[in-house]
Every structure is written in structure tokens, then in C-alpha cells.
Design a protein around this motif. Structure first.
Motif, PDB file in Angstrom:
ATOM      1  N   TYR A 117       4.216  -8.601   4.133  1.00 16.64           N
ATOM      2  CA  TYR A 117       4.401  -7.693   5.251  1.00 16.64           C
ATOM      3  C   TYR A 117       5.603  -8.239   6.015  1.00 16.64           C
ATOM      4  CZ  TYR A 117       1.229 -11.321   7.090  1.00 16.64           C
ATOM      5  OH  TYR A 117       0.626 -12.503   7.407  1.00 16.64           O
ATOM      6  N   PRO A 118       6.174  -7.507   6.955  1.00 11.07           N
ATOM      7  CA  PRO A 118       7.437  -7.964   7.561  1.00 11.07           C
ATOM      8  C   PRO A 118       7.394  -9.381   8.108  1.00 11.07           C
ATOM      9  CG  PRO A 118       6.990  -5.714   8.223  1.00 11.07           C
ATOM     10  CD  PRO A 118       5.775  -6.170   7.460  1.00 11.07           C
ATOM     11  N   GLU A 119       6.274  -9.744   8.736  1.00 13.59           N
ATOM     12  CA  GLU A 119       6.177 -11.053   9.372  1.00 13.59           C
ATOM     13  C   GLU A 119       5.991 -12.182   8.367  1.00 13.59           C
ATOM     14  OE1 GLU A 119       5.064  -7.745  12.019  1.00 13.59           O
ATOM     15  OE2 GLU A 119       4.259  -8.404  10.084  1.00 13.59           O
ATOM     16  N   SER A 120       5.678 -11.870   7.105  1.00 24.88           N
ATOM     17  CA  SER A 120       5.474 -12.925   6.099  1.00 24.88           C
ATOM     18  C   SER A 120       6.543 -12.887   5.013  1.00 24.88           C
ATOM     19  CB  SER A 120       4.095 -12.773   5.442  1.00 24.88           C
ATOM     20  OG  SER A 120       4.067 -11.675   4.535  1.00 24.88           O
ATOM     21  N   PHE A 121       7.598 -12.101   5.247  1.00 28.64           N
ATOM     22  CA  PHE A 121       8.605 -11.907   4.200  1.00 28.64           C
ATOM     23  C   PHE A 121       9.393 -13.184   3.908  1.00 28.64           C
ATOM     24  CE2 PHE A 121      12.948 -11.011   2.849  1.00 28.64           C
ATOM     25  CZ  PHE A 121      12.718 -10.246   1.717  1.00 28.64           C
ATOM     26  N   ARG A 122       9.678 -13.363   2.624  1.00 30.36           N
ATOM     27  CA  ARG A 122      10.645 -14.367   2.176  1.00 30.36           C
ATOM     28  C   ARG A 122      11.485 -13.721   1.094  1.00 30.36           C
ATOM     29  NH1 ARG A 122       9.275 -16.489  -2.858  1.00 30.36           N
ATOM     30  NH2 ARG A 122      10.809 -18.129  -2.566  1.00 30.36           N
ATOM     31  N   GLU A 123      12.742 -14.178   0.944  1.00 29.42           N
ATOM     32  CA  GLU A 123      13.606 -13.593  -0.075  1.00 29.42           C
ATOM     33  C   GLU A 123      13.032 -13.845  -1.465  1.00 29.42           C
ATOM     34  OE1 GLU A 123      15.876 -11.513   0.044  1.00 29.42           O
ATOM     35  OE2 GLU A 123      16.550 -11.548   2.133  1.00 29.42           O
ATOM     36  N   LEU A 124      13.166 -12.850  -2.331  1.00 26.90           N
ATOM     37  CA  LEU A 124      12.546 -12.889  -3.646  1.00 26.90           C
ATOM     38  C   LEU A 124      13.609 -12.967  -4.737  1.00 26.90           C
ATOM     39  CD1 LEU A 124       9.961 -10.019  -3.031  1.00 26.90           C
ATOM     40  CD2 LEU A 124       9.681 -12.468  -2.578  1.00 26.90           C
ATOM     41  N   GLY A 125      13.162 -13.303  -5.940  1.00 31.66           N
ATOM     42  CA  GLY A 125      14.061 -13.330  -7.085  1.00 31.66           C
ATOM     43  C   GLY A 125      14.585 -11.941  -7.407  1.00 31.66           C
ATOM     44  N   GLU A 126      15.646 -11.891  -8.173  1.00 31.38           N
ATOM     45  CA  GLU A 126      16.364 -10.646  -8.423  1.00 31.38           C
ATOM     46  C   GLU A 126      15.502  -9.575  -9.070  1.00 31.38           C
ATOM     47  OE1 GLU A 126      20.493  -9.112 -10.606  1.00 31.38           O
ATOM     48  OE2 GLU A 126      19.853 -11.203 -10.749  1.00 31.38           O
ATOM     49  N   ASN A 127      14.623  -9.950  -9.988  1.00 31.91           N
ATOM     50  CA  ASN A 127      13.835  -8.962 -10.730  1.00 31.91           C
ATOM     51  C   ASN A 127      12.393  -8.853 -10.248  1.00 31.91           C
ATOM     52  OD1 ASN A 127      15.951  -8.193 -12.546  1.00 31.91           O
ATOM     53  ND2 ASN A 127      15.663 -10.157 -13.602  1.00 31.91           N
ATOM     54  N   VAL A 128      12.117  -9.361  -9.051  1.00 32.20           N
ATOM     55  CA  VAL A 128      10.769  -9.329  -8.504  1.00 32.20           C
ATOM     56  C   VAL A 128      10.565  -8.045  -7.705  1.00 32.20           C
ATOM     57  CG1 VAL A 128       9.117 -10.475  -6.981  1.00 32.20           C
ATOM     58  CG2 VAL A 128      10.682 -11.841  -8.387  1.00 32.20           C
ATOM     59  N   SER A 129       9.440  -7.377  -7.938  1.00 35.55           N
ATOM     60  CA  SER A 129       9.093  -6.202  -7.145  1.00 35.55           C
ATOM     61  C   SER A 129       8.411  -6.645  -5.859  1.00 35.55           C
ATOM     62  CB  SER A 129       8.156  -5.280  -7.925  1.00 35.55           C
ATOM     63  OG  SER A 129       8.819  -4.678  -9.014  1.00 35.55           O
ATOM     64  N   MET A 130       8.950  -6.206  -4.731  1.00 38.08           N
ATOM     65  CA  MET A 130       8.319  -6.468  -3.445  1.00 38.08           C
ATOM     66  C   MET A 130       7.289  -5.374  -3.189  1.00 38.08           C
ATOM     67  SD  MET A 130       9.988  -6.620   0.383  1.00 38.08           S
ATOM     68  CE  MET A 130       9.670  -4.955   0.969  1.00 38.08           C
ATOM     69  N   VAL A 131       6.047  -5.774  -2.934  1.00 36.39           N
ATOM     70  CA  VAL A 131       4.998  -4.817  -2.586  1.00 36.39           C
ATOM     71  C   VAL A 131       4.721  -4.984  -1.100  1.00 36.39           C
ATOM     72  CG1 VAL A 131       2.674  -3.981  -3.078  1.00 36.39           C
ATOM     73  CG2 VAL A 131       4.017  -5.052  -4.907  1.00 36.39           C
ATOM     74  N   LEU A 132       5.225  -4.051  -0.301  1.00 32.29           N
ATOM     75  CA  LEU A 132       5.007  -4.135   1.138  1.00 32.29           C
ATOM     76  C   LEU A 132       3.592  -3.695   1.465  1.00 32.29           C
ATOM     77  CD1 LEU A 132       6.484  -4.350   4.083  1.00 32.29           C
ATOM     78  CD2 LEU A 132       5.989  -1.902   4.036  1.00 32.29           C
ATOM     79  N   VAL A 133       2.870  -4.514   2.228  1.00 25.84           N
ATOM     80  CA  VAL A 133       1.543  -4.148   2.724  1.00 25.84           C
ATOM     81  C   VAL A 133       1.716  -3.700   4.174  1.00 25.84           C
ATOM     82  CG1 VAL A 133      -0.824  -4.904   3.129  1.00 25.84           C
ATOM     83  CG2 VAL A 133       0.473  -5.869   1.219  1.00 25.84           C
ATOM     84  N   PRO A 134       1.676  -2.399   4.438  1.00 26.19           N
ATOM     85  CA  PRO A 134       1.922  -1.912   5.798  1.00 26.19           C
ATOM     86  C   PRO A 134       0.653  -1.894   6.643  1.00 26.19           C
ATOM     87  CG  PRO A 134       1.746  -0.044   4.318  1.00 26.19           C
ATOM     88  CD  PRO A 134       1.490  -1.280   3.487  1.00 26.19           C
ATOM     89  N   PHE A 135       0.666  -2.644   7.732  1.00 26.35           N
ATOM     90  CA  PHE A 135      -0.464  -2.640   8.655  1.00 26.35           C
ATOM     91  C   PHE A 135      -0.191  -1.769   9.878  1.00 26.35           C
ATOM     92  CE2 PHE A 135      -1.009  -6.781   6.453  1.00 26.35           C
ATOM     93  CZ  PHE A 135      -2.263  -6.554   5.913  1.00 26.35           C
ATOM     94  N   LYS A 136       1.017  -1.183   9.936  1.00 29.16           N
ATOM     95  CA  LYS A 136       1.386  -0.325  11.057  1.00 29.16           C
ATOM     96  C   LYS A 136       2.592   0.507  10.652  1.00 29.16           C
ATOM     97  CE  LYS A 136       3.752  -4.354  13.053  1.00 29.16           C
ATOM     98  NZ  LYS A 136       3.373  -5.258  11.943  1.00 29.16           N
ATOM     99  N   THR A 137       2.857   1.581  11.413  1.00 26.88           N
ATOM    100  CA  THR A 137       3.979   2.455  11.100  1.00 26.88           C
ATOM    101  C   THR A 137       5.298   1.704  11.172  1.00 26.88           C
ATOM    102  OG1 THR A 137       2.711   4.230  12.161  1.00 26.88           O
ATOM    103  CG2 THR A 137       4.995   4.709  11.616  1.00 26.88           C
TER     104      THR A 137
END
Length: 337
Positions: free
Chosen positions: A188-208
């Protein structure tokens, strides 16, 4: 002949379900014309995939029913873990529940936000990641427990088809114990870290705001703060961004956690996500270490216990869910050291 009959029965059941859903739908502030088109398209896609479903060929298949009453009461194979332009419609109860998770004072209109979101990131992803087209998908869900230290699980973890990680979990410097591959990383935005080039980021939205942050972080970079500072820009490719469905969060909370805690942790969301998109699931890095300490594997203080005392998650109940899944042979848990 039996196959043809089954196909028509399936079609009729889905048609009745869709008609009932539309008739009972109460507005969530979403624009009906746009979502009506998406519902029809989504219905067509789901029917096509159901007819073409390929049976699981694993030694043990998670979705197999009539093995455990406890599991059958909780597992709903129709739930879709990813938000798409075609399944973004939420019923009023789900929408209101989701809005209360982090109590935004003046949330933006969800319909407008979703439409803008899917102009930036893919809105046509397969909500179960083409699981039905794969005979046996083996997945590793890697938690952040200190029991991974000196476990030598790295090679086993990397051998899986999908490797799911979460939040700030690092791999560099810990490869021997936690592996080096990642296919999907839940944040989620507050726990984000940069990921590897081919990694899919799955955002867990707890708010709009979390959905707005994705738009901003991949374009203008105007959102720099939610309730804490967040990265204004991210390097993740837009086509590698997936959105965890808010309705699926509620499904985990209602069906699997039975209302325990205020809302599910990223850990249990990762586990239930995986049992829906995978045929075999192995858990690593969950629970305490052999001395009973709860801490992250990259922390030097074994007695930190930070992730167990969050105040909003019921860590004990969530852990009991995973151990029950293991006890009925739906998943395997590797407890490390």
C-alpha cells in the motif's frame, strides 16, 4: 451431450445471478452507463473462461471441495481478487465498509477515480491471472518473520511459479534464506518500496486516496503525503501495476477472519489471494521463530514484535487461519528456525 447440458446450465445460472444483481443493485455513487458496459463484457469473459476451464493437475489442489467443511464454508471460488474495469462495481454495503477502513473525511468519487486509474494502469487484466489456463501453478508466499533467518529456503522459494512478497521485505543480502525471485509484491502507499523490473506491484487499497496515489505516482507526482509521507513517484512500469479488489478485502475479513480485527493484514490478504490464483501454496516466513519471538527477518532485535502489535489486525486469529489451512492439507507452512 452431458458437457453441452452443463454449459447451458452454467449459462442460465450466471444469467439469473447477473439479472438478480442488477435488480437489487443500490447506487454507490458510480456512474451506471459506464459500469453497465463493463458488467456485460465481464460476464462474457467469465462465461468463456468457465467453459474453457482446465482442471488442476497438482498432487494436491487447493480448490478441491468436500475435503473440509471448514474450508468449503469459507472458500468462494467466484470471488475475484483483482480490480478491473469490468468488475469494479461494488454493492453499497461493501463500498461503505471499505470507506470506513481508514475513515477519509471527504473521499473522492470512486467512479471518477476508477475511470482515471484505468487510463493509467491496465484495466483488462485477468482477475485470476489466467489460473484456469494452467494445469498446476505452484506458489510461494513469503512473509517477513524472523524465522527465515538461517533457514536456507532461498532455492526452494525461487523454484515456485509465483513468488509473492509484501510490504518492505528486502531480498538483497538475504537471498540464501528468502530467495531472490519475486513475481508479485503486495504493498500500500505507506509500505511501498521500489521493485525489480519484472515484478508486478499489487496495490492493496485501504482508501480512495490509495487509488489516487497510483495515478499520481506514475504521472504527476503531486501526492506526497497520506497520513504519513509517501513516495511521490515510483519506477514501477504502469503495465505491471495490479489493484487488489476492495470487495476481496471484505471477503477475507468476513469469510476468513469472521470479523476479527479491524481489517485484514497484508499477510493474510497475500495468503487468501494466493489460494485463489494458485493450485498449490507454500508459506514461508509466517509466525514466530523457534524461541517465540515475533520480528522481521531483517531486524537485529529479535524481540521487536512490531508487526504483531499493530492494533488493527488480530495476528493470533490470522495465524490460526493459516495453521488450519495447513492442518487440512490445503497449504504447507515452512516454519524455519
Amino acid at each position: 451431450m452431458r458437457k453441452r447440458t452443463l454449459k447451458w446450465l452454467t449459462f442460465l445460472v450466471l444469467l439469473v445471478f447477473l439479472t438478480s444483481f442488477v435488480l437489487n443493485y443500490s447506487s454507490t455513487g458510480l456512474h451506471a452507463p459506464w459500469f453497465s458496459k463493463q458488467m456485460v463484457l465481464g460476464f462474457s469473459d467469465n462465461l468463456r473462461k468457465l467453459i474453457k476451464a482446465q482442471p488442476c493437475t497438482c498432487t494436491r489442489c487447493i480448490s478441491q471441495g468436500k475435503v473440509s467443511y471448514w474450508f468449503d464454508q469459507r472458500f468462494n471460488k467466484t470471488m475475484q481478487p483483482l480490480l478491473t474495469a469490468r468488475n469494479a462495481l461494488m454493492d453499497e454495503d461493501t463500498y461503505q465498509w471499505w470507506l470506513r477502513l481508514q475513515r477519509e473525511r471527504k473521499p473522492n468519487n470512486l467512479s471518477d477515480t476508477v475511470k482515471e486509474l484505468f487510463r493509467v494502469v491496465p484495466g483488462n487484466v485477468d482477475p485470476v491471472l489466467d489460473k484456469r489456463l494452467v494445469g498446476c501453478r505452484r506458489c510461494a508466499v513469503v512473509g517477513n518473520s524472523g524465522n527465515l533467518k538461517d533457514s536456507s529456503y532461498g532455492r526452494d522459494i525461487d523454484s515456485h511459479d509465483f513468488v509473492v512478497r509484501m510490504n518492505r521485505a528486502p531480498t538483497v543480502g538475504f537471498e540464501a534464506d528468502v530467495g531472490s525471485r519475486t513475481t508479485h509484491h503486495l504493498v500500500y502507499p505507506e509500505s511501498f518500496r521500489e521493485l525489480g523490473e519484472n515484478v508486478s506491484m499489487v496495490l492493496v487499497p485501504f482508501k480512495t486516496t490509495d487509488l489516487q496515489w497510483v495515478i499520481s505516482a506514475t504521472t504527476t507526482g503531486t501526492i506526497t503525503h497520506t497520513y504519513v509521507p509517501v513516495p511521490p513517484k515510483i519506477k514501477v512500469k504502469q503495465e505491471k501495476i495490479l489493484i487488489y479488489h476492495p470487495a476481496f478485502i471484505k471477503y477475507v475479513f468476513d469469510s476468513w477472519l469472521q470479523g476479527h480485527g479491524r481489517y485484514p493484514s497484508t499477510g493474510i490478504l497475500s495468503v487468501i489471494f494466493s489460494i485463489h490464483v494458485c493450485d498449490e501454496v507454500d508459506l514461508y516466513g509466517f509466525g514466530a521463530d523457534s524461541k517465540g519471538n515475533w520480528h522481521h527477518y531483517w531486524e537485529n532485535n529479535p524481540s521487536a514484535g512490531a508487526f504483531r502489535k499493530t492494533g488493527v489486525h488480530d495476528a493470533d486469529f490470522e495465524y490460526n487461519v493459516t495453521t488450519t489451512l495447513a492442518a487440512i492439507n490445503k497449504i504447507r507452512i515452512f516454519k524455519g528456525r
